[in-house]
Design a protein around this motif. Structure first.
Motif, PDB file in Angstrom:
ATOM      1  N   SER A  57     102.938  11.653   9.085  1.00 53.28           N
ATOM      2  CA  SER A  57     102.482  12.352   8.434  1.00 53.28           C
ATOM      3  C   SER A  57     101.231  12.594   8.439  1.00 53.28           C
ATOM      4  O   SER A  57     100.799  14.395   8.979  1.00 53.28           O
ATOM      5  N   THR A  58      99.935  11.938   8.831  1.00 49.62           N
ATOM      6  CA  THR A  58      99.159  12.333   9.725  1.00 49.62           C
ATOM      7  C   THR A  58      98.870  13.539  10.930  1.00 49.62           C
ATOM      8  O   THR A  58      97.972  14.355  10.635  1.00 49.62           O
ATOM      9  N   THR A  61      99.702  16.802  10.005  1.00 49.90           N
ATOM     10  CA  THR A  61      98.392  17.027   8.741  1.00 49.90           C
ATOM     11  C   THR A  61      97.546  18.070   9.803  1.00 49.90           C
ATOM     12  O   THR A  61      97.630  18.951   9.745  1.00 49.90           O
ATOM     13  N   LYS A  62      97.001  17.311  10.531  1.00 48.64           N
ATOM     14  CA  LYS A  62      96.202  16.936  12.132  1.00 48.64           C
ATOM     15  C   LYS A  62      96.469  18.325  12.914  1.00 48.64           C
ATOM     16  O   LYS A  62      96.265  19.379  13.107  1.00 48.64           O
ATOM     17  N   GLU A  64      98.559  21.064  11.628  1.00 46.22           N
ATOM     18  CA  GLU A  64      98.525  22.548  10.205  1.00 46.22           C
ATOM     19  C   GLU A  64     100.177  22.328   9.593  1.00 46.22           C
ATOM     20  O   GLU A  64     100.519  23.218   9.638  1.00 46.22           O
ATOM     21  N   THR A  66     103.815  20.178   7.691  1.00 47.85           N
ATOM     22  CA  THR A  66     104.012  19.079   6.900  1.00 47.85           C
ATOM     23  C   THR A  66     105.543  18.074   7.486  1.00 47.85           C
ATOM     24  O   THR A  66     106.518  18.738   7.474  1.00 47.85           O
TER      25      THR A  66
END
Ligand SMILES: C[S@@+](CC[C@H](N)C(=O)[O-])C[C@H]1O[C@@H](n2cnc3c(N)ncnc32)[C@H](O)[C@@H]1O
Length: 212
Positions: A57-58, A61-62, A64, A66
């Motif tokens: 998930s990280t 996120t990085k 941009e 989901t």
């Protein structure tokens, strides 16, 4: 979000479509959206995939994006890609969280599964392992036990007699960089254009300076 812009290096490059760089072919691509045909050239794979749902998930996120997948779904998709490529040598970097399940998945596919101790970022407390799955017999283990992932990647690019090495999760591209340095072909996919752009820059500069 600025924190994860990696010095805006990506703005220097056209990150759309299939990118040819040095001895390699790469693409900004999510492996859940099929596998680009060029990846099937690989007869050797080295991949350091996300190691848990949180880690996965990280990375979304990085980028941009989901993440909607649980970790088992991701692991299954990664091994589907491996099954499409069928590499002679499969190297997977794993952590405590995914080590045993990855070893089990490798054993379903390969006769021999060796596990080497390793570290990342040259820090002795950063523990990881490198799995090597293969169907041919080795006279002796590779001399990589206890060395850092980066040295392992360099050793593989210099000593494994592959025609093309592939990485499904290239990140900033250690596999591509060292394969290019060894004068050998590489292919790869990476979710995040900002991370993949670093590989393009390192190859263009013929140096990892500023990215270590
Ligand atoms: C641990 S990092 C790899 C680091 C890499 N060895 C390097 O040299 O920088 C894992 C990478 O997998 C990428 N990734 C995560 N999910 C992905 C997906 N579904 N498809 C392709 N790449 C993905 C992440 O963006 C991240 O860059």
């Amino acid at each position: 979000m600025k924190k994860w812009n990696y010095n805006d290096v990506y703005k220097k490059y056209d990150m759309n479509g299939v990118i040819n760089i040095g001895k390699g072919t790469v693409k900004v691509h999510d492996i859940f959206n099929g596998l680009p045909e060029f990846m099937k050239q690989a007869d050797c794979i080295f991949c350091d995939p996300p190691c848990s749902r949180g880690n996965l998930s990280t990375f979304y996120t990085k980028a941009e994006l989901t993440n909607t997948n649980d970790y088992l779904h991701f692991q299954n998709r990664l091994f589907e890609c491996i099954d499409e490529v069928k590499p002679i040598d499969l190297f997977l970097e794993v952590f405590k969280s995914n080590k045993e399940s990855f070893i089990a998945d490798c054993r379903k596919r390969y006769k021999y599964v060796d596990v080497y101790e390793s570290t990342y970022y040259f820090k002795e407390n950063n523990v990881c392992w490198i799995i090597h799955a293969h169907n041919y017999e080795l006279k002796e283990p590779f001399p990589i036990n206890g060395t850092d992932e980066e040295d392992v990647i360099e050793w593989i690019t210099q000593n494994i007699d592959y025609k093309c090495i592939g990485d499904f999760c290239m990140g900033r591209g250690l596999v591509g960089y060292y394969s290019n340095k060894a004068g050998k072909h590489f292919v790869g996919t990476e979710l995040n254009k900002k991370r993949l752009a670093i590989l393009l820059d390192m190859i263009n500069n013929n140096s990892m300076k500023g990215y270590h």
